[in-house]
Design a protein around this motif. Sequence first.
Motif, PDB file in Angstrom:
ATOM      1  N   TYR A  28       3.760   5.873  -1.334  1.00 34.06           N
ATOM      2  CA  TYR A  28       3.126   3.802  -0.703  1.00 34.06           C
ATOM      3  C   TYR A  28       4.111   2.949  -1.319  1.00 34.06           C
ATOM      4  O   TYR A  28       3.903   1.572  -1.826  1.00 34.06           O
ATOM      5  CB  TYR A  28       1.929   3.424  -0.811  1.00 34.06           C
ATOM      6  N   ALA A  29       5.307   3.604  -2.299  1.00 36.44           N
ATOM      7  CA  ALA A  29       6.771   2.921  -2.577  1.00 36.44           C
ATOM      8  C   ALA A  29       7.168   1.277  -2.347  1.00 36.44           C
ATOM      9  O   ALA A  29       7.692   1.347  -0.970  1.00 36.44           O
ATOM     10  CB  ALA A  29       7.616   3.364  -3.728  1.00 36.44           C
ATOM     11  N   ASN A  48       1.595   1.990  -6.919  1.00 41.18           N
ATOM     12  CA  ASN A  48       2.817   2.608  -6.357  1.00 41.18           C
ATOM     13  C   ASN A  48       3.593   1.594  -6.316  1.00 41.18           C
ATOM     14  O   ASN A  48       4.874   1.929  -6.220  1.00 41.18           O
ATOM     15  CB  ASN A  48       1.896   2.897  -4.486  1.00 41.18           C
ATOM     16  N   GLY A  99      -0.477   0.913  -1.433  1.00 45.93           N
ATOM     17  CA  GLY A  99       0.374   0.801  -2.582  1.00 45.93           C
ATOM     18  C   GLY A  99      -0.070   0.083  -4.179  1.00 45.93           C
ATOM     19  O   GLY A  99      -0.083   0.552  -4.394  1.00 45.93           O
ATOM     20  N   GLN A 142      11.533  -2.254   0.742  1.00 42.16           N
ATOM     21  CA  GLN A 142      11.160  -0.525   0.670  1.00 42.16           C
ATOM     22  C   GLN A 142      12.026   0.395   0.436  1.00 42.16           C
ATOM     23  O   GLN A 142      12.903   0.220   1.562  1.00 42.16           O
ATOM     24  CB  GLN A 142       9.858  -0.385   2.428  1.00 42.16           C
TER      25      GLN A 142
END
Length: 257
Positions: A87-88, A52, A47, A175
């Motif tokens: 992949y935040a 990301n 990420g 997340q």
Amino acid sequence: MVGLTTKVWLDAHLSELTEWQQDAFCQFGNMIDDPEQKYPCIPGRQGFITNNLRFGFAADPRSEQAILDVMQLLKQYGSCSRETGKYASLVIFFNTPRELVNKSSVEDFEQLFWSVLNRVNAKDPSPWPDHISTDPSHPSWEFCYDGHPYFAFCATPAHQIRKSRNTPYFLIAFQPRWVFDEINDSTPFGRNVKKLIRQKLVDYDGIPAHPSLKWYGQENNQEWKQYYLRDDETVPSKCPFTYMKNKFKAMGVRFHK
């Protein structure tokens, strides 16, 4: 005040940040994107290098301003997280004075972490999501803000044994729960990623993975135990998170078992 930012923006505007903000971001980048790729969180590293992740900066975590900062960042992030990539994560660096670092143990930072989540929750204007239990002992529980569930990860300057939880500044990463739709025990990809992460975690920390690390939704899993890992294998006797029931009762919101 710097709001929600990206790696690309920070790389281009680093000189516009305060000294501690520059240091926090640079040290984080050096850790997660080390040349030998030793950092165990594979999705986190991916990420970072693919832009990301989103980043934010908050005041001293003991302060009321820090709570307002976290609320603002989570509000911004909740409305755009699905557009940032698979992949935040939202990574928030807190201004961590040297005196706080010098006098605080792993357990002290643990109390501070849960204090931040409790104070943010107390000011959350939105109702708790229907599909997420308000009881931390329930397998479906997850921290929520503005109607969005998040897995919260904390790292601190006090961690020494679990190096994967050591950062020079107090840090909380949020997340979104949807990130784990593909990374879970029900998919071959999720099982493979878990296996790789566990092995890299053992190599990185030099000790066995914490026994609290399990899959979300498993009958014997309690998510809150994974949010903050101590250097040893102990855990608090009960979850320090306190859902603000009275606030929501006043709003006419029903509760979930």
